[in-house]
Design an enzyme around this catalytic site. Structure first.
Site, mmCIF file in Angstrom:
data_model
loop_
_atom_site.group_PDB
_atom_site.id
_atom_site.type_symbol
_atom_site.label_atom_id
_atom_site.label_comp_id
_atom_site.label_asym_id
_atom_site.label_seq_id
_atom_site.Cartn_x
_atom_site.Cartn_y
_atom_site.Cartn_z
ATOM 1 N N ARG A 9 0.676 -1.538 0.020
ATOM 2 C CA ARG A 9 0.030 -0.124 -0.059
ATOM 3 C C ARG A 9 0.739 1.254 -0.116
ATOM 4 N NH1 ARG A 9 -4.835 0.098 -1.673
ATOM 5 N NH2 ARG A 9 -6.046 -2.029 -0.823
ATOM 6 N N ASN A 10 2.312 1.047 0.375
ATOM 7 C CA ASN A 10 2.935 2.269 0.421
ATOM 8 C C ASN A 10 3.396 2.723 -1.096
ATOM 9 O OD1 ASN A 10 5.295 3.818 0.242
ATOM 10 N ND2 ASN A 10 6.031 3.015 2.274
ATOM 11 N N ASP A 72 8.923 -6.590 2.448
ATOM 12 C CA ASP A 72 8.716 -5.757 3.735
ATOM 13 C C ASP A 72 10.296 -5.350 3.839
ATOM 14 O OD1 ASP A 72 7.919 -4.534 6.185
ATOM 15 O OD2 ASP A 72 8.789 -6.294 7.331
ATOM 16 N N ASP A 158 15.815 7.742 3.432
ATOM 17 C CA ASP A 158 16.993 7.960 2.295
ATOM 18 C C ASP A 158 17.683 9.283 2.420
ATOM 19 O OD1 ASP A 158 16.494 5.821 0.692
ATOM 20 O OD2 ASP A 158 15.094 6.594 -0.732
ATOM 21 N N HIS A 183 18.892 -2.269 -1.806
ATOM 22 C CA HIS A 183 18.102 -3.347 -1.230
ATOM 23 C C HIS A 183 16.829 -3.942 -2.237
ATOM 24 C CE1 HIS A 183 16.401 -0.015 0.309
ATOM 25 N NE2 HIS A 183 15.552 -0.529 0.806
HETATM 26 P P1 IMP Z 1 7.218 -1.320 5.172
HETATM 27 O O1 IMP Z 1 8.067 -2.163 4.396
HETATM 28 O O2 IMP Z 1 6.057 -0.863 4.534
HETATM 29 O O3 IMP Z 1 7.008 -1.911 6.470
HETATM 30 O O4 IMP Z 1 8.005 -0.025 5.503
HETATM 31 C C1 IMP Z 1 9.287 0.180 5.263
HETATM 32 C C2 IMP Z 1 9.685 1.298 5.838
HETATM 33 O O5 IMP Z 1 11.138 1.266 5.822
HETATM 34 C C3 IMP Z 1 9.414 2.711 4.926
HETATM 35 O O6 IMP Z 1 8.383 3.316 5.575
HETATM 36 C C4 IMP Z 1 10.731 3.282 5.269
HETATM 37 O O7 IMP Z 1 10.825 4.236 6.432
HETATM 38 C C5 IMP Z 1 11.802 2.302 5.335
HETATM 39 N N1 IMP Z 1 12.482 2.110 4.126
HETATM 40 C C6 IMP Z 1 12.384 1.037 3.307
HETATM 41 N N2 IMP Z 1 13.171 1.017 2.185
HETATM 42 C C7 IMP Z 1 13.380 2.272 2.238
HETATM 43 C C8 IMP Z 1 14.150 2.692 1.229
HETATM 44 O O8 IMP Z 1 14.718 2.444 0.224
HETATM 45 N N3 IMP Z 1 14.657 4.222 1.538
HETATM 46 C C9 IMP Z 1 14.353 4.697 2.606
HETATM 47 N N4 IMP Z 1 13.553 4.321 3.511
HETATM 48 C C10 IMP Z 1 13.245 3.049 3.492
#
Ligand code: IMP
Length: 203
Positions: A9-10, A72, A158, A183
Protein backbone atom coordinates in the site's frame (compact mmCIF):
# COMPACT_ATOMS: atom_id res chain seq x y z
CA UNK A 1 -0.69 -12.71 -20.44
CA UNK A 2 0.05 -13.92 -16.89
CA UNK A 3 -0.60 -11.51 -14.05
CA UNK A 4 1.12 -10.88 -10.74
CA UNK A 5 -0.08 -8.75 -7.83
CA UNK A 6 2.27 -6.45 -5.88
CA UNK A 7 0.81 -6.52 -2.38
CA UNK A 8 1.91 -3.15 -0.98
CA UNK A 9 0.00 0.00 0.00
CA UNK A 10 3.04 2.27 0.39
CA UNK A 11 2.79 4.45 -2.74
CA UNK A 12 6.51 5.33 -2.84
CA UNK A 13 7.54 1.71 -2.39
CA UNK A 14 5.04 0.59 -5.02
CA UNK A 15 6.51 3.13 -7.44
CA UNK A 16 10.03 1.74 -6.87
CA UNK A 17 8.89 -1.89 -7.01
CA UNK A 18 7.01 -1.40 -10.28
CA UNK A 19 9.68 0.64 -12.02
CA UNK A 20 12.28 -2.05 -11.21
CA UNK A 21 10.07 -5.09 -11.83
CA UNK A 22 8.13 -4.14 -14.97
CA UNK A 23 11.17 -4.05 -17.32
CA UNK A 24 12.41 -7.34 -15.84
CA UNK A 25 9.09 -9.09 -16.57
CA UNK A 26 7.98 -7.80 -19.99
CA UNK A 27 5.63 -10.75 -20.53
CA UNK A 28 3.76 -10.32 -17.25
CA UNK A 29 1.08 -7.77 -16.26
CA UNK A 30 2.00 -6.26 -12.86
CA UNK A 31 -1.05 -5.23 -10.79
CA UNK A 32 -1.27 -3.17 -7.60
CA UNK A 33 -3.75 -3.46 -4.75
CA UNK A 34 -5.90 -0.73 -6.34
CA UNK A 35 -6.46 -3.05 -9.32
CA UNK A 36 -8.14 -5.78 -7.23
CA UNK A 37 -11.12 -5.90 -4.86
CA UNK A 38 -10.27 -4.72 -1.34
CA UNK A 39 -9.50 -7.41 1.23
CA UNK A 40 -8.35 -7.50 4.86
CA UNK A 41 -4.60 -6.86 4.72
CA UNK A 42 -2.60 -8.42 7.55
CA UNK A 43 -0.77 -6.38 10.19
CA UNK A 44 3.04 -6.60 9.95
CA UNK A 45 3.25 -8.65 13.12
CA UNK A 46 6.26 -10.88 12.42
CA UNK A 47 9.71 -10.24 13.95
CA UNK A 48 11.53 -10.66 10.60
CA UNK A 49 11.34 -8.93 7.20
CA UNK A 50 10.88 -12.27 5.43
CA UNK A 51 8.11 -13.28 7.82
CA UNK A 52 6.18 -10.08 7.10
CA UNK A 53 6.76 -10.35 3.35
CA UNK A 54 5.32 -13.89 3.47
CA UNK A 55 2.29 -12.71 5.51
CA UNK A 56 1.48 -10.05 2.91
CA UNK A 57 2.03 -12.32 -0.07
CA UNK A 58 0.00 -15.24 1.36
CA UNK A 59 -2.92 -12.95 2.24
CA UNK A 60 -2.91 -11.50 -1.28
CA UNK A 61 -2.98 -14.95 -2.89
CA UNK A 62 -5.73 -16.13 -0.55
CA UNK A 63 -7.91 -13.09 -1.27
CA UNK A 64 -7.40 -12.80 -5.02
CA UNK A 65 -6.28 -16.18 -6.33
CA UNK A 66 -3.47 -14.36 -8.15
CA UNK A 67 0.26 -15.06 -7.80
CA UNK A 68 1.55 -12.33 -5.50
CA UNK A 69 4.73 -10.62 -4.38
CA UNK A 70 4.82 -9.29 -0.83
CA UNK A 71 7.68 -7.22 0.48
CA UNK A 72 8.90 -5.83 3.75
CA UNK A 73 11.81 -3.50 4.22
CA UNK A 74 13.48 -1.24 6.70
CA UNK A 75 16.64 0.32 8.06
CA UNK A 76 18.85 -1.59 10.53
CA UNK A 77 21.23 0.66 12.49
CA UNK A 78 24.30 -0.95 14.10
CA UNK A 79 24.40 1.46 17.06
CA UNK A 80 20.73 0.62 17.78
CA UNK A 81 21.33 -3.14 17.69
CA UNK A 82 19.59 -3.45 14.31
CA UNK A 83 16.60 -1.26 15.05
CA UNK A 84 14.36 0.32 13.74
CA UNK A 85 14.34 -2.90 11.62
CA UNK A 86 10.81 -4.20 11.07
CA UNK A 87 9.52 -1.16 13.00
CA UNK A 88 11.06 1.33 10.52
CA UNK A 89 7.78 2.71 9.15
CA UNK A 90 6.43 3.53 12.62
CA UNK A 91 9.64 4.22 14.57
CA UNK A 92 8.47 7.60 15.91
CA UNK A 93 5.11 6.14 16.95
CA UNK A 94 2.81 7.29 14.21
CA UNK A 95 2.62 5.22 11.05
CA UNK A 96 4.72 6.31 8.05
CA UNK A 97 5.68 9.77 9.32
CA UNK A 98 9.03 10.00 7.51
CA UNK A 99 9.93 13.47 8.84
CA UNK A 100 9.36 12.47 12.48
CA UNK A 101 11.14 9.12 12.00
CA UNK A 102 14.21 10.92 10.63
CA UNK A 103 14.22 13.56 13.35
CA UNK A 104 14.03 10.87 16.05
CA UNK A 105 16.75 8.72 14.48
CA UNK A 106 19.18 11.65 14.16
CA UNK A 107 18.49 12.64 17.78
CA UNK A 108 19.10 9.08 18.98
CA UNK A 109 22.43 8.96 17.14
CA UNK A 110 23.57 12.48 18.08
CA UNK A 111 26.43 11.30 20.29
CA UNK A 112 27.43 8.32 18.16
CA UNK A 113 30.78 8.99 16.45
CA UNK A 114 31.18 8.70 12.67
CA UNK A 115 32.97 5.35 12.81
CA UNK A 116 29.99 3.74 14.58
CA UNK A 117 27.21 5.09 12.35
CA UNK A 118 27.01 1.98 10.12
CA UNK A 119 23.59 0.78 8.97
CA UNK A 120 21.94 -1.16 6.18
CA UNK A 121 18.59 -1.28 4.46
CA UNK A 122 17.05 -4.72 4.01
CA UNK A 123 14.33 -5.69 1.56
CA UNK A 124 12.65 -9.08 1.81
CA UNK A 125 10.47 -10.28 -1.03
CA UNK A 126 8.12 -13.26 -0.88
CA UNK A 127 6.60 -14.82 -3.96
CA UNK A 128 3.56 -17.03 -3.38
CA UNK A 129 1.47 -18.97 -5.87
CA UNK A 130 -2.11 -20.28 -5.64
CA UNK A 131 -0.59 -23.79 -5.80
CA UNK A 132 0.93 -23.20 -2.35
CA UNK A 133 4.48 -22.78 -3.66
CA UNK A 134 6.40 -20.09 -1.75
CA UNK A 135 9.80 -18.47 -2.08
CA UNK A 136 11.32 -15.74 0.08
CA UNK A 137 14.62 -13.94 -0.22
CA UNK A 138 16.21 -10.72 0.94
CA UNK A 139 18.95 -8.26 0.01
CA UNK A 140 20.78 -5.39 1.67
CA UNK A 141 22.23 -1.95 0.90
CA UNK A 142 24.99 -1.06 3.38
CA UNK A 143 25.98 2.49 4.31
CA UNK A 144 25.99 5.03 7.13
CA UNK A 145 23.54 7.36 8.85
CA UNK A 146 24.80 10.92 8.36
CA UNK A 147 24.18 13.84 10.76
CA UNK A 148 21.67 15.87 8.78
CA UNK A 149 18.94 15.42 6.18
CA UNK A 150 19.96 15.94 2.55
CA UNK A 151 18.24 15.46 -0.80
CA UNK A 152 14.76 15.48 -2.25
CA UNK A 153 14.48 12.10 -4.00
CA UNK A 154 13.46 8.71 -2.66
CA UNK A 155 11.45 8.37 0.53
CA UNK A 156 11.67 7.28 4.16
CA UNK A 157 15.19 7.33 5.58
CA UNK A 158 16.88 8.07 2.21
CA UNK A 159 17.63 11.67 3.30
CA UNK A 160 19.82 10.54 6.23
CA UNK A 161 21.47 7.50 4.62
CA UNK A 162 24.67 7.54 2.55
CA UNK A 163 25.17 4.24 0.70
CA UNK A 164 28.64 2.69 1.11
CA UNK A 165 31.19 4.46 -1.11
CA UNK A 166 28.92 7.50 -1.61
CA UNK A 167 29.17 10.99 -0.17
CA UNK A 168 25.63 11.68 -1.41
CA UNK A 169 22.58 10.40 0.42
CA UNK A 170 20.21 7.91 -1.22
CA UNK A 171 17.84 10.89 -1.65
CA UNK A 172 20.50 12.66 -3.76
CA UNK A 173 20.97 9.75 -6.19
CA UNK A 174 19.07 9.52 -9.46
CA UNK A 175 16.42 6.81 -9.50
CA UNK A 176 18.61 4.69 -11.78
CA UNK A 177 21.58 5.07 -9.40
CA UNK A 178 19.47 4.08 -6.39
CA UNK A 179 17.84 1.11 -8.15
CA UNK A 180 21.27 -0.21 -9.24
CA UNK A 181 22.53 -0.54 -5.66
CA UNK A 182 19.40 -0.64 -3.50
CA UNK A 183 18.16 -3.49 -1.32
CA UNK A 184 14.92 -3.40 -3.33
CA UNK A 185 16.68 -3.46 -6.70
CA UNK A 186 18.84 -6.42 -5.66
CA UNK A 187 15.94 -8.40 -4.16
CA UNK A 188 13.71 -7.86 -7.19
CA UNK A 189 16.46 -8.74 -9.65
CA UNK A 190 16.89 -11.99 -7.69
CA UNK A 191 13.17 -12.85 -7.59
CA UNK A 192 12.31 -11.83 -11.18
CA UNK A 193 13.72 -14.99 -12.83
CA UNK A 194 11.81 -17.14 -10.32
CA UNK A 195 8.59 -15.31 -11.20
CA UNK A 196 9.27 -15.56 -14.93
CA UNK A 197 9.96 -19.29 -14.62
CA UNK A 198 6.90 -20.02 -12.46
CA UNK A 199 4.44 -17.94 -14.49
CA UNK A 200 5.97 -18.98 -17.80
CA UNK A 201 5.07 -22.55 -16.83
CA UNK A 202 1.41 -21.60 -16.45
CA UNK A 203 1.02 -19.89 -19.85
P1 IMP B 1 7.22 -1.34 5.17
O1 IMP B 1 8.11 -2.20 4.31
O2 IMP B 1 6.01 -0.87 4.45
O3 IMP B 1 6.97 -1.97 6.49
O4 IMP B 1 7.98 0.00 5.51
C1 IMP B 1 9.30 0.15 5.28
C2 IMP B 1 9.80 1.42 5.92
O5 IMP B 1 11.22 1.30 5.93
C3 IMP B 1 9.48 2.67 5.10
O6 IMP B 1 8.34 3.32 5.55
C4 IMP B 1 10.74 3.48 5.29
O7 IMP B 1 10.65 4.19 6.49
C5 IMP B 1 11.83 2.45 5.44
N1 IMP B 1 12.44 2.13 4.13
C6 IMP B 1 12.37 0.96 3.43
N2 IMP B 1 13.04 1.04 2.28
C7 IMP B 1 13.52 2.28 2.21
C8 IMP B 1 14.28 2.96 1.22
O8 IMP B 1 14.60 2.47 0.14
N3 IMP B 1 14.60 4.23 1.52
C9 IMP B 1 14.25 4.84 2.70
N4 IMP B 1 13.51 4.27 3.63
C10 IMP B 1 13.15 2.98 3.40
Amino acid sequence: MSRILLATRNAKKLEELSRILVPLLPEIVVLGLDDVAAYDEPAESEPTFEGNALLKSRAAVRATGLPALGDDSGLCVDALNGMPGVLSARWSGSDKDDAENNRLLLAQLRDVPDERRGAHFTCAVAFCLPTGEEQALSAEMPGTVIREQRGTGGFGYDVVFAPRGETRTAAELSIAEKDAISHRGKALRAVAPLVAAALGRGR
